[in-house]
Design a protein around this motif. Structure first.
Motif, PDB file in Angstrom:
ATOM      1  N   ASP A  52       0.669  -1.259   0.024  1.00  0.00           N
ATOM      2  CA  ASP A  52       0.122  -0.020  -0.147  1.00  0.00           C
ATOM      3  C   ASP A  52       0.917   1.300  -0.136  1.00  0.00           C
ATOM      4  N   PHE A  53       1.813   1.196   0.896  1.00  0.00           N
ATOM      5  CA  PHE A  53       2.956   2.294   1.020  1.00  0.00           C
ATOM      6  C   PHE A  53       3.485   2.642  -0.234  1.00  0.00           C
ATOM      7  N   MET A  54       3.933   1.444  -1.222  1.00  0.00           N
ATOM      8  CA  MET A  54       4.541   1.769  -2.479  1.00  0.00           C
ATOM      9  C   MET A  54       3.813   2.327  -3.335  1.00  0.00           C
ATOM     10  N   GLU A  55       2.498   1.789  -3.324  1.00  0.00           N
ATOM     11  CA  GLU A  55       1.508   2.198  -4.476  1.00  0.00           C
ATOM     12  C   GLU A  55       1.203   3.636  -4.043  1.00  0.00           C
ATOM     13  N   LYS A  56       0.764   4.034  -2.910  1.00  0.00           N
ATOM     14  CA  LYS A  56       0.387   5.303  -2.732  1.00  0.00           C
ATOM     15  C   LYS A  56       1.684   6.427  -3.073  1.00  0.00           C
ATOM     16  N   ALA A  57       2.860   6.115  -2.718  1.00  0.00           N
ATOM     17  CA  ALA A  57       4.070   6.905  -3.079  1.00  0.00           C
ATOM     18  C   ALA A  57       4.228   6.997  -4.357  1.00  0.00           C
ATOM     19  N   THR A  58       4.014   5.853  -5.130  1.00  0.00           N
ATOM     20  CA  THR A  58       4.101   5.971  -6.579  1.00  0.00           C
ATOM     21  C   THR A  58       3.295   7.152  -7.035  1.00  0.00           C
ATOM     22  N   TRP A  59       2.003   6.826  -6.793  1.00  0.00           N
ATOM     23  CA  TRP A  59       0.994   7.794  -7.164  1.00  0.00           C
ATOM     24  C   TRP A  59       1.200   9.282  -6.963  1.00  0.00           C
ATOM     25  N   THR A  60       1.688   9.392  -5.771  1.00  0.00           N
ATOM     26  CA  THR A  60       1.729  10.784  -4.923  1.00  0.00           C
ATOM     27  C   THR A  60       2.894  11.469  -5.766  1.00  0.00           C
ATOM     28  N   LEU A  61       3.993  10.734  -5.956  1.00  0.00           N
ATOM     29  CA  LEU A  61       5.121  11.219  -6.730  1.00  0.00           C
ATOM     30  C   LEU A  61       4.655  11.466  -8.096  1.00  0.00           C
ATOM     31  N   GLY A  62       4.200  11.018  -8.744  1.00  0.00           N
ATOM     32  CA  GLY A  62       3.853  10.996 -10.302  1.00  0.00           C
ATOM     33  C   GLY A  62       2.643  12.203 -10.176  1.00  0.00           C
ATOM     34  N   ILE A  63       1.757  12.653  -9.150  1.00  0.00           N
ATOM     35  CA  ILE A  63       0.958  13.644  -9.242  1.00  0.00           C
ATOM     36  C   ILE A  63       1.745  14.916  -8.905  1.00  0.00           C
ATOM     37  N   VAL A  64       2.834  14.810  -8.146  1.00  0.00           N
ATOM     38  CA  VAL A  64       3.522  15.939  -7.670  1.00  0.00           C
ATOM     39  C   VAL A  64       4.515  16.341  -8.852  1.00  0.00           C
ATOM     40  N   ILE A  65       5.075  15.223  -9.528  1.00  0.00           N
ATOM     41  CA  ILE A  65       5.752  15.723 -10.681  1.00  0.00           C
ATOM     42  C   ILE A  65       4.807  16.579 -11.779  1.00  0.00           C
ATOM     43  N   VAL A  66       3.689  15.999 -11.989  1.00  0.00           N
ATOM     44  CA  VAL A  66       2.922  16.704 -12.990  1.00  0.00           C
ATOM     45  C   VAL A  66       2.713  17.929 -12.612  1.00  0.00           C
ATOM     46  N   ALA A  67       2.208  18.129 -11.215  1.00  0.00           N
ATOM     47  CA  ALA A  67       1.806  19.378 -10.754  1.00  0.00           C
ATOM     48  C   ALA A  67       2.991  20.312 -10.809  1.00  0.00           C
ATOM     49  N   LEU A  68       4.089  20.013 -10.589  1.00  0.00           N
ATOM     50  CA  LEU A  68       5.391  20.759 -10.518  1.00  0.00           C
ATOM     51  C   LEU A  68       5.581  21.380 -11.832  1.00  0.00           C
ATOM     52  N   ILE A  69       5.537  20.623 -12.894  1.00  0.00           N
ATOM     53  CA  ILE A  69       5.637  20.765 -14.370  1.00  0.00           C
ATOM     54  C   ILE A  69       4.603  21.856 -14.661  1.00  0.00           C
ATOM     55  N   LEU A  70       3.274  21.657 -14.400  1.00  0.00           N
ATOM     56  CA  LEU A  70       2.486  22.588 -14.972  1.00  0.00           C
ATOM     57  C   LEU A  70       2.640  23.897 -14.260  1.00  0.00           C
ATOM     58  N   LEU A  71       2.618  23.937 -12.652  1.00  0.00           N
ATOM     59  CA  LEU A  71       3.139  25.252 -12.128  1.00  0.00           C
ATOM     60  C   LEU A  71       4.291  26.101 -12.664  1.00  0.00           C
ATOM     61  N   SER A  72       5.331  25.192 -13.042  1.00  0.00           N
ATOM     62  CA  SER A  72       6.550  26.025 -13.458  1.00  0.00           C
ATOM     63  C   SER A  72       6.282  26.520 -14.979  1.00  0.00           C
ATOM     64  N   VAL A  73       5.446  25.886 -15.773  1.00  0.00           N
ATOM     65  CA  VAL A  73       4.792  26.569 -16.953  1.00  0.00           C
ATOM     66  C   VAL A  73       3.997  27.728 -16.914  1.00  0.00           C
ATOM     67  N   ILE A  74       3.243  27.651 -15.932  1.00  0.00           N
ATOM     68  CA  ILE A  74       2.372  28.698 -15.508  1.00  0.00           C
ATOM     69  C   ILE A  74       3.042  29.948 -15.058  1.00  0.00           C
ATOM     70  N   LEU A  75       3.785  29.559 -13.953  1.00  0.00           N
ATOM     71  CA  LEU A  75       4.469  30.844 -13.245  1.00  0.00           C
ATOM     72  C   LEU A  75       5.796  31.429 -14.089  1.00  0.00           C
ATOM     73  N   THR A  76       6.455  30.506 -14.835  1.00  0.00           N
ATOM     74  CA  THR A  76       7.647  31.161 -15.534  1.00  0.00           C
ATOM     75  C   THR A  76       7.296  31.382 -16.986  1.00  0.00           C
ATOM     76  N   ALA A  77       6.232  31.399 -17.572  1.00  0.00           N
ATOM     77  CA  ALA A  77       5.998  31.624 -19.149  1.00  0.00           C
ATOM     78  C   ALA A  77       5.779  33.201 -19.211  1.00  0.00           C
ATOM     79  N   LYS A  78       6.363  33.480 -20.273  1.00  0.00           N
ATOM     80  CA  LYS A  78       6.165  34.790 -20.662  1.00  0.00           C
ATOM     81  C   LYS A  78       4.778  35.248 -21.103  1.00  0.00           C
ATOM     82  N   PRO A  79       4.184  36.458 -20.902  1.00  0.00           N
ATOM     83  CA  PRO A  79       3.015  36.933 -21.061  1.00  0.00           C
ATOM     84  C   PRO A  79       2.868  36.710 -22.722  1.00  0.00           C
ATOM     85  N   VAL A  80       1.656  36.235 -23.260  1.00  0.00           N
ATOM     86  CA  VAL A  80       1.226  36.279 -24.477  1.00  0.00           C
ATOM     87  C   VAL A  80       0.444  36.973 -24.680  1.00  0.00           C
ATOM     88  N   HIS A  81       0.238  38.456 -25.513  1.00  0.00           N
ATOM     89  CA  HIS A  81      -0.752  39.290 -25.765  1.00  0.00           C
ATOM     90  C   HIS A  81      -1.748  38.615 -26.783  1.00  0.00           C
TER      91      HIS A  81
END
Length: 119
Positions: A52-81
């Motif tokens: 259970d721990f290994m499965e939960k850790a796998t899913w949690t880390l996968g979600i964390v990676i996706v969230a960090l990637i999306l946040l980095s794109v949103i926060l560091t993207a140059k504004p497009v007019h």
């Protein structure tokens, strides 16, 4: 590079390395780390808890990676007019002044000399 982008990259790398370690520790047939700890049913950190721990850790880390990637794109993207901004009008250089073209076949009417007074 901005410091925010660098921070996100470091966090993504750490989460990715942890995810690799968690996945490599799992056995596709249900063994992995749980086989090491699962000698008796009275084990405090038994087979089922480890799985259970290994499965939960796998899913949690996968979600964390996706969230960090999306946040980095949103926060560091140059504004497009989305609208076209009007640029200041460029001043065009005046056309060079040239002498008017003369046609050699056409001549201006000659002025007649005043007539001599009659005697």
């Amino acid at each position: 590079m901005s410091t925010i982008f660098t921070l996100f990259m470091v966090l993504i790398m750490i989460a990715s390395i942890l995810l690799i370690i968690i996945i490599m520790a799992q056995n596709p047939k249900g063994g992995g780390l749980s086989g090491t700890f699962g000698g008796t049913s009275s084990a405090q950190f038994g087979v089922q808890r480890t799985n259970d721990f290994m499965e939960k850790a796998t899913w949690t880390l996968g979600i964390v990676i996706v969230a960090l990637i999306l946040l980095s794109v949103i926060l560091t993207a140059k504004p497009v007019h989305t609208f076209q901004q009007t640029a200041p009008a460029k001043k065009e250089a005046p056309a060079p002044q040239t002498a008017p073209a003369t046609n050699s076949t056409t001549t201006a009417p000659a002025k007649e000399a005043p007539a001599a007074p009659a005697k």
